[in-house]
Design a protein around this motif. Structure first.
Motif, mmCIF file in Angstrom:
data_model
loop_
_atom_site.group_PDB
_atom_site.id
_atom_site.type_symbol
_atom_site.label_atom_id
_atom_site.label_comp_id
_atom_site.label_asym_id
_atom_site.label_seq_id
_atom_site.Cartn_x
_atom_site.Cartn_y
_atom_site.Cartn_z
ATOM 1 N N PHE A 245 0.844 -1.203 0.000
ATOM 2 C CA PHE A 245 0.000 0.000 0.000
ATOM 3 C C PHE A 245 0.875 1.248 0.000
ATOM 4 N N ASN A 246 1.855 1.291 0.889
ATOM 5 C CA ASN A 246 2.737 2.459 0.992
ATOM 6 C C ASN A 246 3.518 2.714 -0.292
ATOM 7 N N VAL A 247 3.923 1.640 -0.938
ATOM 8 C CA VAL A 247 4.727 1.770 -2.150
ATOM 9 C C VAL A 247 3.884 2.240 -3.342
ATOM 10 N N ASN A 248 2.574 1.897 -3.343
ATOM 11 C CA ASN A 248 1.777 2.079 -4.564
ATOM 12 C C ASN A 248 0.623 3.076 -4.465
ATOM 13 N N TYR A 249 0.290 3.587 -3.274
ATOM 14 C CA TYR A 249 -0.926 4.389 -3.157
ATOM 15 C C TYR A 249 -0.892 5.638 -4.036
ATOM 16 N N GLU A 250 0.302 6.188 -4.285
ATOM 17 C CA GLU A 250 0.402 7.422 -5.063
ATOM 18 C C GLU A 250 0.015 7.231 -6.529
ATOM 19 N N ASN A 251 -0.060 5.990 -6.974
ATOM 20 C CA ASN A 251 -0.435 5.711 -8.364
ATOM 21 C C ASN A 251 -1.941 5.645 -8.573
ATOM 22 N N PHE A 252 -2.713 5.877 -7.509
ATOM 23 C CA PHE A 252 -4.170 5.824 -7.592
ATOM 24 C C PHE A 252 -4.767 7.171 -7.187
ATOM 25 N N GLU A 253 -5.994 7.432 -7.696
ATOM 26 C CA GLU A 253 -6.653 8.699 -7.384
ATOM 27 C C GLU A 253 -7.133 8.747 -5.941
ATOM 28 N N ARG A 254 -7.550 7.625 -5.411
ATOM 29 C CA ARG A 254 -8.001 7.532 -4.029
ATOM 30 C C ARG A 254 -7.488 6.216 -3.448
ATOM 31 N N SER A 255 -7.360 6.167 -2.138
ATOM 32 C CA SER A 255 -6.875 4.934 -1.507
ATOM 33 C C SER A 255 -7.468 4.810 -0.115
ATOM 34 N N SER A 256 -7.613 3.571 0.334
ATOM 35 C CA SER A 256 -8.134 3.316 1.673
ATOM 36 C C SER A 256 -7.528 2.028 2.211
ATOM 37 N N PHE A 257 -6.977 2.119 3.412
ATOM 38 C CA PHE A 257 -6.455 0.926 4.092
ATOM 39 C C PHE A 257 -7.343 0.686 5.311
ATOM 40 N N LEU A 258 -8.164 -0.344 5.236
ATOM 41 C CA LEU A 258 -9.048 -0.698 6.348
ATOM 42 C C LEU A 258 -8.372 -1.798 7.150
ATOM 43 N N GLY A 259 -7.742 -1.408 8.253
ATOM 44 C CA GLY A 259 -6.942 -2.339 9.027
ATOM 45 C C GLY A 259 -7.748 -3.089 10.080
ATOM 46 N N ASN A 260 -7.318 -4.304 10.367
ATOM 47 C CA ASN A 260 -7.904 -5.140 11.417
ATOM 48 C C ASN A 260 -9.431 -5.160 11.335
ATOM 49 N N ILE A 261 -9.939 -5.562 10.195
ATOM 50 C CA ILE A 261 -11.388 -5.557 9.970
ATOM 51 C C ILE A 261 -12.102 -6.450 10.972
ATOM 52 N N ARG A 262 -11.392 -7.409 11.525
ATOM 53 C CA ARG A 262 -11.989 -8.305 12.512
ATOM 54 C C ARG A 262 -12.627 -7.520 13.663
ATOM 55 N N GLN A 263 -12.031 -6.359 14.015
ATOM 56 C CA GLN A 263 -12.538 -5.577 15.136
ATOM 57 C C GLN A 263 -13.945 -5.036 14.868
ATOM 58 N N TYR A 264 -14.281 -4.832 13.588
ATOM 59 C CA TYR A 264 -15.609 -4.313 13.278
ATOM 60 C C TYR A 264 -16.703 -5.311 13.646
ATOM 61 N N SER A 265 -16.348 -6.582 13.726
ATOM 62 C CA SER A 265 -17.325 -7.601 14.102
ATOM 63 C C SER A 265 -17.769 -7.426 15.554
ATOM 64 N N GLU A 266 -16.955 -6.731 16.353
ATOM 65 C CA GLU A 266 -17.278 -6.531 17.755
ATOM 66 C C GLU A 266 -18.368 -5.479 17.944
ATOM 67 N N TYR A 267 -18.557 -4.617 16.941
ATOM 68 C CA TYR A 267 -19.594 -3.597 17.030
ATOM 69 C C TYR A 267 -20.934 -4.171 16.605
ATOM 70 N N GLU A 268 -21.987 -3.616 17.167
ATOM 71 C CA GLU A 268 -23.328 -4.029 16.759
ATOM 72 C C GLU A 268 -23.571 -3.682 15.294
ATOM 73 N N ASP A 269 -23.092 -2.510 14.884
ATOM 74 C CA ASP A 269 -23.214 -2.069 13.496
ATOM 75 C C ASP A 269 -21.828 -2.065 12.843
ATOM 76 N N GLY A 270 -21.149 -3.217 12.932
ATOM 77 C CA GLY A 270 -19.763 -3.290 12.487
ATOM 78 C C GLY A 270 -19.561 -2.933 11.032
ATOM 79 N N LEU A 271 -20.439 -3.439 10.151
ATOM 80 C CA LEU A 271 -20.278 -3.163 8.722
ATOM 81 C C LEU A 271 -20.498 -1.680 8.420
ATOM 82 N N ILE A 272 -21.399 -1.054 9.161
ATOM 83 C CA ILE A 272 -21.631 0.384 8.970
ATOM 84 C C ILE A 272 -20.396 1.172 9.386
ATOM 85 N N HIS A 273 -19.767 0.785 10.497
ATOM 86 C CA HIS A 273 -18.512 1.429 10.923
ATOM 87 C C HIS A 273 -17.450 1.295 9.839
ATOM 88 N N MET A 274 -17.378 0.115 9.242
ATOM 89 C CA MET A 274 -16.390 -0.137 8.194
ATOM 90 C C MET A 274 -16.680 0.737 6.968
#
Length: 555
Positions: A245-274
């Motif tokens: 990601f760090n090496v290549n993000y500048e080659n794209f118009e937009r970028s998003s790194f969603l880290g540790n997605i497992r943690q979103y499962s702990e929320y009641e509305d985890g997918l909405i948080h994501m």
């Protein structure tokens, strides 16, 4: 971006929501210069906080501003003629300077039709503003001590911010003003190093493991493409995903790194948080309201329309998490790339994945180097620690997480401490490593698969799978599907000789789960595999049996 730059920049990466916090006097510049600057920052991809855009009515504005400053990598302070007349602006300035001292918050002062010496020494319009503040001090007899302290803090703050240097706008026409704003953006980008994701030091073996992904990412033509990064826990999937990601993000118009997605499962509305986090990245920090998953899908569709984006979904462990994004892949602009890292290889079968990168263990040489950096701060062990280091490397079996944590825990310790620690490690696994690996065990579908894993870890490693299957089927297990589920989660493999293979750290984690059932009394555990525990339990049972016979006889 070069390897060294990625490593160096990642050391200073803060967990920030915003790249830039804009501080300004609204009456002076909100509808003119500051608006132009804000729009230019956002267009350039800098996630920018501007109070009228970000703070909703009814919120505690002081606390929200303090929070926003703390969550920003840097601030651009527009010092205009009437900046000092606002106690609000001056309090904001003090907050920014405190963050600069405590967290390395970047500051870029912009002197907007004011002289830096007037700011530093409170002359001109700044002198008039402070005369009013001093007058208020005389009128406020109840709390004049606190007010005097506050005013003194403002004076020190202005003096300090002026001493930082900055950029000055004087007598510029609109064309030159545009160039001036472009220069501001260039300077702030250089200062904050905006999109580098924090990454572990000592990236041993990273180039070879990321080579195929980097080539795939550099090929920006064609349709939307998806790649998977797979492997057991602690093998380095997240590190590889962050690196590419760090090496290549500048080659794209937009970028998003969603880290540790497992943690979103702990929320009641985890997918909405994501979804909210993804939208914040793609929209450059702009706040969005998402009330439902369907609404989030609609907003994401609008946000990514016509843009080549790079998205990393790190730590996927549920199919619905994949559905939330890959179900929308047709909306992404051609040339967009999506990277999924997971320890559940079966999840990738649900979608058409263009490339799968299976992460291998480190070689013996790579393991020695990684361990040595963490234990000794150099690439090779100290001479009289070499044999002990060999024991550690052999024990860790090429698992980067184990090498890193064990190496760090032994750093600076004497030889006798090393020997004692290694003896303990061979009996009880490192708790941090075991906790990380236990995530895979916890994610198993049911207690059937969990019990199957524990039995294999305790009794059947290195045994022929056909013999193992026969024994386990006799114990009531559904062996074929159960073993496949363990393989899919990288908890075991079957080698070319049809033997059950389990990483030493995974087996240790499984045995530790059983040991924790009763750390002091082996007889209360569900499984026994060590001969000393077996002898102890059998002896105790024999003693209890003899005592029962004697008591019966006496009775």
């Amino acid at each position: 971006m070069a390897y060294e730059q990625v490593q160096e920049a990642s050391k200073f990466r803060s967990k920030c929501i915003y790249d830039v916090f804009l501080s300004f006097r609204g009456e002076d510049t909100r509808k003119t210069f500051t608006n132009q600057l804000y729009e230019a920052l956002v267009d350039e991809g800098l996630r920018t906080f501007k109070d009228d855009n970000e703070i909703e009515r009814g919120e505690n504005i002081n606390s929200e501003l303090d929070k926003a400053i703390h969550q920003s990598k840097g601030s651009v302070i527009v010092l205009s003629q009437n900046y000092a007349s606002s106690s609000w602006c001056l309090d904001e300035l003090v907050m920014i300077l405190e963050n600069n001292k405590n967290r390395g918050h970047v500051i870029l002062p912009v002197f907007y039709y004011v002289d830096s010496s007037d700011v530093e020494n409170q002359l001109g319009s700044f002198a008039i503003a402070f005369a009013r503040h001093e007058k208020k001090l005389l009128e406020n007899s109840e709390d004049n001590q606190a007010w005097a302290k506050r005013v003194e803090g403002w004076r020190k703050g202005l003096k300090e911010v002026a001493s930082l240097g900055g950029m000055t706008l004087q007598g510029q026409n609109e064309r030159n003003k545009t160039k001036f704003i472009e220069k501001i953006i260039k300077v702030i980008e250089e200062k904050i190093n905006r999109s580098v994701i924090g990454i572990a030091p000592y990236l041993i073996g990273i180039d070879s493991r990321a080579k195929d992904l980097n080539l795939w990412l550099k090929n920006g033509t064609g349709t939307v493409s998806v790649a998977g990064v797979c492997g057991m826990g602690g093998i380095g999937k997240t590190t590889i995903a962050k690196y590419v990601f760090n090496v290549n993000y500048e080659n794209f118009e937009r970028s998003s790194f969603l880290g540790n997605i497992r943690q979103y499962s702990e929320y009641e509305d985890g997918l909405i948080h994501m979804q909210k986090q993804f939208l914040a990245d793609i929209l450059r920090g702009q706040k969005t309201k998402v009330q439902s998953i369907d609404e989030g899908i609609y907003q994401i569709k609008a946000a990514v329309y016509g843009k080549r984006v790079l998205v990393v979904l790190d730590g996927i462990d549920r199919l619905e998490q994949l559905d939330a994004f890959l179900g929308m892949r047709d909306w992404f602009h051609p040339g967009s790339r999506i990277i999924i890292s997971t320890r559940h290889s079966e999840l990738l079968r649900a979608y058409e994945i263009d490339m799968v990168n299976m992460v291998d263990k480190l070689s013996k040489e790579e393991s020695f180097e990684l361990f040595s950096w963490h234990a000794f701060g150099k690439s090779q062990p100290i001479e009289h620690y070499k044999q002990l280091s060999e024991r550690v490397v052999k024990h860790c079996e090429g698992l980067p997480l184990a090498l890193q944590l064990v190496g760090s825990s032994l750093s600076g310790k004497d030889v006798d401490v090393w020997e004692s620690a290694l003896s303990k490690l061979e009996a009880i696994p490192n708790s941090h490593v075991a906790k990380k690996l236990k995530v895979s065990y916890d994610s198993l579908q049911d207690d059937h698969d969990q019990n199957l894993f524990l039995d294999v870890a305790c009794f059947f490693v290195a045994k022929n799978i056909n013999i193992v299957a026969t024994v386990l089927e006799g114990c009531g297990y559904y062996v074929i599907v159960g073993i496949q589920n363990l393989i899919d989660r990288f908890l075991l493999t079957i080698d070319q000789n049809e033997k059950v293979v389990m990483h030493q750290s995974v087996r240790a984690m499984g045995r530790e789960i059983v040991r924790q059932e009763s750390t002091r009394d082996p007889g209360k555990r569900t499984r026994l595999w060590h001969y000393k525990d077996c002898i102890k339990v059998l002896n105790e049972k024999k003693v209890r049996s003899m005592l029962y016979v004697r008591l019966s006889h006496i009775g």
